[in-house]
Design an enzyme around this catalytic site. Structure first.
Site, mmCIF file in Angstrom:
data_model
loop_
_atom_site.group_PDB
_atom_site.id
_atom_site.type_symbol
_atom_site.label_atom_id
_atom_site.label_comp_id
_atom_site.label_asym_id
_atom_site.label_seq_id
_atom_site.Cartn_x
_atom_site.Cartn_y
_atom_site.Cartn_z
ATOM 1 N N GLY A 31 0.846 -1.199 0.000
ATOM 2 C CA GLY A 31 0.000 0.000 0.000
ATOM 3 C C GLY A 31 0.873 1.237 0.000
ATOM 4 O O GLY A 31 2.094 1.166 0.223
ATOM 5 N N SER A 35 -0.542 4.465 4.264
ATOM 6 C CA SER A 35 -1.823 3.767 4.080
ATOM 7 C C SER A 35 -2.231 3.012 5.354
ATOM 8 O O SER A 35 -3.417 2.790 5.597
ATOM 9 C CB SER A 35 -1.748 2.800 2.892
ATOM 10 O OG SER A 35 -0.707 1.858 3.069
ATOM 11 N N LYS A 37 0.089 0.246 6.614
ATOM 12 C CA LYS A 37 0.774 -1.066 6.599
ATOM 13 C C LYS A 37 1.406 -1.385 7.953
ATOM 14 O O LYS A 37 1.157 -2.432 8.538
ATOM 15 C CB LYS A 37 1.877 -1.104 5.509
ATOM 16 C CG LYS A 37 1.400 -0.813 4.103
ATOM 17 C CD LYS A 37 2.533 -0.902 3.096
ATOM 18 C CE LYS A 37 3.638 0.122 3.277
ATOM 19 N NZ LYS A 37 3.226 1.530 3.108
ATOM 20 N N SER A 38 2.252 -0.468 8.441
ATOM 21 C CA SER A 38 2.999 -0.740 9.681
ATOM 22 C C SER A 38 2.068 -0.813 10.889
ATOM 23 O O SER A 38 2.258 -1.643 11.779
ATOM 24 C CB SER A 38 4.058 0.343 9.929
ATOM 25 O OG SER A 38 4.860 0.483 8.790
ATOM 26 N N SER A 105 5.958 -1.829 -2.130
ATOM 27 C CA SER A 105 5.949 -2.779 -3.265
ATOM 28 C C SER A 105 4.940 -2.341 -4.328
ATOM 29 O O SER A 105 3.915 -2.985 -4.513
ATOM 30 C CB SER A 105 5.684 -4.208 -2.782
ATOM 31 O OG SER A 105 4.722 -4.304 -1.759
HETATM 32 N N1 LIG Z 1 10.565 8.231 -2.837
HETATM 33 C C1 LIG Z 1 9.957 7.502 -1.897
HETATM 34 N N2 LIG Z 1 8.841 6.794 -2.211
HETATM 35 C C2 LIG Z 1 8.226 6.071 -1.274
HETATM 36 N N3 LIG Z 1 8.649 5.944 0.029
HETATM 37 C C3 LIG Z 1 9.761 6.634 0.381
HETATM 38 C C4 LIG Z 1 10.446 7.439 -0.559
HETATM 39 N N4 LIG Z 1 11.516 7.992 0.077
HETATM 40 C C5 LIG Z 1 11.505 7.552 1.340
HETATM 41 N N5 LIG Z 1 10.449 6.740 1.540
HETATM 42 C C6 LIG Z 1 10.239 5.999 2.808
HETATM 43 O O1 LIG Z 1 10.575 4.640 2.504
HETATM 44 C C7 LIG Z 1 9.538 3.754 2.898
HETATM 45 C C8 LIG Z 1 9.179 2.782 1.775
HETATM 46 O O2 LIG Z 1 10.180 1.827 1.567
HETATM 47 P P1 LIG Z 1 9.832 0.455 0.854
HETATM 48 O O3 LIG Z 1 11.056 -0.364 0.934
HETATM 49 O O4 LIG Z 1 8.593 -0.106 1.452
HETATM 50 O O5 LIG Z 1 9.520 0.912 -0.647
HETATM 51 S S1 LIG Z 1 9.474 0.011 -1.979
HETATM 52 O O6 LIG Z 1 8.683 -1.204 -1.673
HETATM 53 O O7 LIG Z 1 10.848 -0.319 -2.366
HETATM 54 O O8 LIG Z 1 8.805 0.854 -2.991
HETATM 55 C C9 LIG Z 1 8.323 4.615 3.196
HETATM 56 O O9 LIG Z 1 7.772 4.044 4.360
HETATM 57 P P2 LIG Z 1 6.191 3.908 4.611
HETATM 58 O O10 LIG Z 1 5.714 5.320 4.774
HETATM 59 O O11 LIG Z 1 6.115 3.116 5.879
HETATM 60 O O12 LIG Z 1 5.560 3.202 3.454
HETATM 61 C C10 LIG Z 1 8.842 6.028 3.368
HETATM 62 O O13 LIG Z 1 8.989 6.309 4.741
HETATM 63 N N1 LIG Z 2 -7.909 1.805 9.769
HETATM 64 C C1 LIG Z 2 -6.642 2.166 9.853
HETATM 65 N N2 LIG Z 2 -5.661 1.252 9.661
HETATM 66 C C2 LIG Z 2 -4.351 1.617 9.744
HETATM 67 N N3 LIG Z 2 -3.942 2.873 10.046
HETATM 68 C C3 LIG Z 2 -4.863 3.829 10.249
HETATM 69 C C4 LIG Z 2 -6.236 3.513 10.158
HETATM 70 N N4 LIG Z 2 -6.944 4.645 10.397
HETATM 71 C C5 LIG Z 2 -6.028 5.608 10.644
HETATM 72 N N5 LIG Z 2 -4.777 5.126 10.584
HETATM 73 C C6 LIG Z 2 -3.552 5.924 10.816
HETATM 74 O O1 LIG Z 2 -2.849 6.056 9.583
HETATM 75 C C7 LIG Z 2 -1.449 6.103 9.826
HETATM 76 C C8 LIG Z 2 -0.776 5.010 9.003
HETATM 77 O O2 LIG Z 2 0.631 5.066 9.169
HETATM 78 P P1 LIG Z 2 1.564 3.816 8.952
HETATM 79 O O3 LIG Z 2 0.990 2.614 9.602
HETATM 80 O O4 LIG Z 2 2.948 4.233 9.347
HETATM 81 O O5 LIG Z 2 1.464 3.633 7.367
HETATM 82 P P2 LIG Z 2 2.493 2.933 6.373
HETATM 83 O O6 LIG Z 2 3.276 1.899 7.149
HETATM 84 O O7 LIG Z 2 1.633 2.326 5.308
HETATM 85 O O8 LIG Z 2 3.366 4.022 5.846
HETATM 86 C C9 LIG Z 2 -1.218 5.914 11.326
HETATM 87 O O9 LIG Z 2 -1.071 7.194 11.919
HETATM 88 C C10 LIG Z 2 -2.540 5.266 11.768
HETATM 89 O O10 LIG Z 2 -2.868 5.564 13.118
#
Ligand SMILES: Nc1ncnc2c1ncn2[C@@H]1O[C@H](COP(=O)(O)OS(=O)(=O)O)[C@@H](OP(=O)(O)O)[C@H]1O
Ligand SMILES: Nc1ncnc2c1ncn2[C@@H]1O[C@H](COP(=O)(O)OP(=O)(O)O)[C@@H](O)[C@H]1O
Length: 200
Positions: A31, A35, A37-38, A105
């Protein structure tokens, strides 16, 4: 594989699964950034752990801080990032763990590649479906703001693509279910796999 001849060890995956009392596989969250995920991965892992399931989490920022700290967010490097993660996840599955993997991804072809490495039967894909407007409004890490300002290039959803999965095993619309409810539903879904897969 020139001159590489894998050794067969006496203790195999099935023995580790038997010792732990459950199957092992990868639950893969995909996602957009922000979104959920974590958040969901952490809740799901906690619930499984509480029930005695052996788990291990792999997460984007963590893996990119170590094993993959030489990789950028170009298309090629994202593929290499995911290839290494898939190989690591596969090792954990062999060790008997349920792997909770959270990576953007973004491309269908890369997720297909990951699935091939891990093995179709050991891979479950969960699409954390949150519209970009919501992710951007959340802007958990302030990255969308930076991407809009041009301070981050190739940011997924802004100037790099995200392809929604065509046939995910499960889809979570985070606008419709709070994290706790969504995590409970995911755990229920995984439990079937934990039992059935083990008895196959
Ligand atoms: N350019 C760019 N695009 C997307 N995300 C970025 C970028 N630069 C840094 N970040 C940070 O890196 C996290 C995503 O890393 P991933 O290894 O999951 O990405 S990927 O699957 O290789 O596309 C992502 O973490 P999440 O927010 O938890 O998804 C970001 O914190
Ligand atoms: N239904 C839900 N499921 C997951 N996260 C949610 C939801 N509603 C609100 N949130 C909020 O959205 C944010 C998602 O962040 P995070 O889990 O770090 O996303 P990602 O790992 O995809 O980057 C968090 O602040 C979380 O509290």
């Amino acid at each position: 594989m020139n001159n590489i001849i894998p050794h067969t060890f006496q203790v195999e995956r099935k023995d580790r699964n038997a010792l732990k009392g459950h199957s092992s596989f990868v639950c893969w969250f995909t996602g957009l950034s922000g979104s959920g995920k974590s958040t969901l991965a952490s809740l799901v892992e906690y619930k499984l752990h509480e029930e005695g399931v052996h788990t291990f989490s792999l997460d984007g920022d963590n893996v990119r801080g170590g094993l993959n700290n030489n990789l950028s967010f170009s298309r090629e490097d994202r593929k290499e990032n995911l290839r290494r993660i898939a190989e690591v996840a596969k090792l954990f599955v062999d060790s008997g763990e349920v792997v909770i993997a959270s990576f953007i991804s973004p491309l269908e072809s890369d997720r297909k590649y990951v699935k091939e490495i891990i093995g179709q039967e050991d891979f479950l894909e969960i699409f954390v479906d949150t519209p970009i407007e919501i992710c951007e409004a959340r802007d958990v890490k302030g990255l969308y703001k930076k991407a809009r300002a041009g301070e981050i290039k190739n940011f997924t959803g802004i100037d790099a693509p995200y392809e929604a999965p065509v046939q995910p095993d499960m889809e979570i619309r985070t606008e419709e279910a709070d994290p706790e409810t969504a995590a409970k539903n995911i755990v229920e879904f995984l439990k079937t796999k934990l039992e059935n897969h083990y008895n196959e």
